[in-house]
Design an enzyme around this catalytic site. Structure first.
Site, PDB file in Angstrom:
ATOM      1  CE  LYS A  50     -13.202   0.316  -2.103  1.00 43.63           C
ATOM      2  NZ  LYS A  50     -12.387  -0.267  -1.048  1.00 43.63           N
ATOM      3  CD  GLU A 107      -6.271   2.984  -1.885  1.00 44.58           C
ATOM      4  OE1 GLU A 107      -5.965   2.564  -0.750  1.00 44.58           O
ATOM      5  OE2 GLU A 107      -7.442   3.209  -2.246  1.00 44.58           O
TER       6      GLU A 107
END
Length: 304
Positions: free
Chosen positions: A173, A180
């Protein structure tokens, strides 16, 4: 399946709502009474203390912690440990540092409590579209938790997976969030260049809509950009200040630790820092240096 949930912020509450749709039984706890009362209205059972929450779960208990990373997570996990028993499972679904998750797994194991870390992506849209779940821990416990993950993911067979041992879910993550940052920065820069080309008078919302279909840069982030430009074409009232959750910093630190080149992610993080400095000393010094060596004009405040 009966699940205890600690932390009823936006994502925690939406996770509960998605689980309730599939008739999972939820015992919910939060520091805020109004948050507990809200999920009770929607079908969850409220607990006013961690002791009450643990006592209302059946053995082996499963408790999902969804609180801010750092000290809040640390304190919550080890407060819960005192009320859990051997064979119980504690899930950390927040944005914890993976090194903390590895440590916590070992410390909980000494009490016989199993630890599972779940990197959770999906934001406020996860309630309707499902969450991307990156799961770390032991296979036996993850198989036991499969009904929860299958309910929360976009489908039973997509959007979630067991990626490795304890800590690996939060590690994946972390890298996800670093990527991102880079994707968001590239989109923002591209639209900024187009916005500055005044001679074409481009409709940026129209461009975003064109790119959303068939283009190699089509993505959910582009979908969200199109939505934002539709609602506020000039982005009026939005301050050019970009926060970061910390995971981009951890990704860059990991790249340095592993001797891996990650210039795009690193620069996108630095650009976020830059957005917060409205009166940058470094920029002033650059202007002063240009004046010193070349006599270039220095713009004074009030004369810009």
């Amino acid at each position: 399946m009966k699940l205890g949930m600690v932390g009823l912020g936006k994502m925690g509450a939406n996770i509960i709502r998605r689980l309730l749709r599939e008739r999972h039984q939820i015992i919910a706890y939060d520091l805020k009474e109004e948050a507990i009362a809200q999920v009770e209205l929607e079908g969850a059972k409220g607990a006013r203390t961690l002791v009450e929450l643990a006592s209302r779960l059946e053995s082996p208990r499963v408790v999902w912690v969804m609180v801010p990373s750092g000290e809040p997570t640390e304190e919550t996990i080890f407060a819960l440990r005192d009320h859990l028993s051997e064979g119980d499972i504690l899930i950390d679904g927040g944005n914890s540092n993976y090194k903390d998750s590895i440590r916590r797994s070992g410390e909980l194991a000494s009490s016989g409590v199993h630890f599972v870390d779940v990197g959770t992506s999906g934001g406020i849209w996860g309630l309707e579209e499902g969450y991307s779940l990156m799961v770390g821990g032991e296979k036996k416990e993850i198989d036991q938790l499969r009904p929860i993950f299958e309910t929360l993911a976009p489908s039973k067979v997509s959007g979630w997976g067991h990626v490795g041992s304890a800590g690996s879910g939060h590690f994946v993550k972390m890298i996800h969030n670093g990527i991102e940052y880079g994707m968001m920065q590239a989109l923002a820069e591209g639209f900024a260049i187009m916005e500055s080309k005044s001679s074409f008078d481009l409709d940026l919302h129209q461009v975003a809509e064109i790119w959303r279909h068939g283009s190699v840069v089509r993505s959910w982030l582009l979908d969200l950009s199109a939505k934002a430009l539709s609602e506020n074409p000039d982005l009026e009232g939005i301050e050019a200040y970009v926060s970061d959750s910390g995971e981009g910093r951890w990704t860059v630190a990991e790249a340095l630790e592993q001797d891996v080149s990650a210039p795009v992610i690193t620069l996108s993080l630095l650009e976020r820092f830059r957005s917060r400095n409205k009166d940058a000393f470094g920029d002033k010094l650059l202007a002063a240096m240009r004046n010193q060596f070349g006599g270039h004009e220095v713009k004074k405040k009030g004369n810009i």
